[in-house]
Scaffold this motif. Sequence first.
Motif, PDB file in Angstrom:
ATOM      1  N   VAL A 108      46.683  33.224  43.214  1.00 31.48           N
ATOM      2  CA  VAL A 108      46.027  34.524  43.391  1.00 31.48           C
ATOM      3  C   VAL A 108      44.552  34.240  43.654  1.00 31.48           C
ATOM      4  O   VAL A 108      43.840  33.742  42.780  1.00 31.48           O
ATOM      5  CB  VAL A 108      46.192  35.422  42.146  1.00 31.48           C
ATOM      6  CG1 VAL A 108      45.460  36.742  42.350  1.00 31.48           C
ATOM      7  CG2 VAL A 108      47.673  35.647  41.841  1.00 31.48           C
ATOM      8  N   ILE A 109      44.120  34.528  44.866  1.00 31.30           N
ATOM      9  CA  ILE A 109      42.734  34.286  45.275  1.00 31.30           C
ATOM     10  C   ILE A 109      41.996  35.622  45.197  1.00 31.30           C
ATOM     11  O   ILE A 109      42.480  36.636  45.692  1.00 31.30           O
ATOM     12  CB  ILE A 109      42.681  33.694  46.693  1.00 31.30           C
ATOM     13  CG1 ILE A 109      43.437  32.356  46.711  1.00 31.30           C
ATOM     14  CG2 ILE A 109      41.241  33.526  47.152  1.00 31.30           C
ATOM     15  CD1 ILE A 109      43.644  31.773  48.089  1.00 31.30           C
ATOM     16  N   PHE A 110      40.823  35.598  44.560  1.00 27.05           N
ATOM     17  CA  PHE A 110      40.091  36.848  44.354  1.00 27.05           C
ATOM     18  C   PHE A 110      38.590  36.600  44.433  1.00 27.05           C
ATOM     19  O   PHE A 110      38.124  35.475  44.257  1.00 27.05           O
ATOM     20  CB  PHE A 110      40.471  37.491  43.013  1.00 27.05           C
ATOM     21  CG  PHE A 110      40.152  36.643  41.810  1.00 27.05           C
ATOM     22  CD1 PHE A 110      39.011  36.872  41.056  1.00 27.05           C
ATOM     23  CD2 PHE A 110      40.994  35.608  41.435  1.00 27.05           C
ATOM     24  CE1 PHE A 110      38.718  36.090  39.945  1.00 27.05           C
ATOM     25  CE2 PHE A 110      40.710  34.817  40.321  1.00 27.05           C
ATOM     26  CZ  PHE A 110      39.568  35.060  39.579  1.00 27.05           C
ATOM     27  N   ASN A 111      37.861  37.663  44.712  1.00 30.19           N
ATOM     28  CA  ASN A 111      36.400  37.610  44.804  1.00 30.19           C
ATOM     29  C   ASN A 111      35.756  38.188  43.555  1.00 30.19           C
ATOM     30  O   ASN A 111      36.178  39.236  43.067  1.00 30.19           O
ATOM     31  CB  ASN A 111      35.895  38.390  46.021  1.00 30.19           C
ATOM     32  CG  ASN A 111      36.206  37.683  47.313  1.00 30.19           C
ATOM     33  OD1 ASN A 111      36.050  36.479  47.414  1.00 30.19           O
ATOM     34  ND2 ASN A 111      36.652  38.434  48.296  1.00 30.19           N
ATOM     35  N   VAL A 112      34.729  37.510  43.083  1.00 31.02           N
ATOM     36  CA  VAL A 112      33.901  38.001  41.987  1.00 31.02           C
ATOM     37  C   VAL A 112      32.582  38.432  42.609  1.00 31.02           C
ATOM     38  O   VAL A 112      31.908  37.629  43.263  1.00 31.02           O
ATOM     39  CB  VAL A 112      33.672  36.894  40.933  1.00 31.02           C
ATOM     40  CG1 VAL A 112      32.583  37.297  39.952  1.00 31.02           C
ATOM     41  CG2 VAL A 112      34.976  36.575  40.217  1.00 31.02           C
ATOM     42  N   ASP A 113      32.249  39.705  42.419  1.00 28.27           N
ATOM     43  CA  ASP A 113      31.009  40.222  43.002  1.00 28.27           C
ATOM     44  C   ASP A 113      29.969  40.579  41.953  1.00 28.27           C
ATOM     45  O   ASP A 113      28.893  41.061  42.281  1.00 28.27           O
ATOM     46  CB  ASP A 113      31.304  41.442  43.878  1.00 28.27           C
ATOM     47  CG  ASP A 113      31.912  42.604  43.109  1.00 28.27           C
ATOM     48  OD1 ASP A 113      32.013  42.538  41.856  1.00 28.27           O
ATOM     49  OD2 ASP A 113      32.301  43.589  43.755  1.00 28.27           O
ATOM     50  N   GLY A 114      30.297  40.358  40.680  1.00 28.35           N
ATOM     51  CA  GLY A 114      29.357  40.686  39.613  1.00 28.35           C
ATOM     52  C   GLY A 114      29.341  42.156  39.250  1.00 28.35           C
ATOM     53  O   GLY A 114      28.546  42.573  38.416  1.00 28.35           O
ATOM     54  N   GLY A 115      30.222  42.944  39.858  1.00 21.39           N
ATOM     55  CA  GLY A 115      30.248  44.377  39.610  1.00 21.39           C
ATOM     56  C   GLY A 115      30.824  44.765  38.256  1.00 21.39           C
ATOM     57  O   GLY A 115      30.576  45.858  37.771  1.00 21.39           O
ATOM     58  N   VAL A 116      31.610  43.873  37.652  1.00 17.82           N
ATOM     59  CA  VAL A 116      32.177  44.122  36.329  1.00 17.82           C
ATOM     60  C   VAL A 116      31.972  42.879  35.464  1.00 17.82           C
ATOM     61  O   VAL A 116      31.792  41.775  35.984  1.00 17.82           O
ATOM     62  CB  VAL A 116      33.680  44.493  36.391  1.00 17.82           C
ATOM     63  CG1 VAL A 116      33.885  45.803  37.130  1.00 17.82           C
ATOM     64  CG2 VAL A 116      34.500  43.390  37.021  1.00 17.82           C
TER      65      VAL A 116
END
Length: 136
Positions: A108-116
């Motif tokens: 499972v590839i996902f992006n962390v944007d710092g929004g949470v």
Amino acid sequence: MASVYRWTFALLLSCMAGSALAAGNPLSVHVLNLQDGLPSPDVRVTLEQLKGDGWHALNESVTNEQGRITALFPPGRALESGTYKVTFKTGDWFATHKTQTFFPEVPVIFNVDGGVEHYHIPLLLSPYGYSTYRGN
């Protein structure tokens, strides 16, 4: 009947304790077996981060009796924005349960944007299919 209430209360306390632990770590996962509707303990899970030249290993753990890893991100490190990959080693788990599967692993590839502050990745698993989503 009283034993059902005790079991339900124990499960509720366990879930609350898992949530409290997860609050201090920015990444948790949960694996549920759709074939029987139960949690999947003992699933090996790896975490990697995409850097310029490829994937770099960050951590590895195994799901607990509730099918959870409440703290998958390495302790003492800050979660940076970027692309990460959680890989569930499902083939090993199904082999242990003497069940054939089409998927030896589920990346499972996902992006962390710092929004949470916390990212949760549930995996709903069966021998010939799976589903995942961004949980909380």
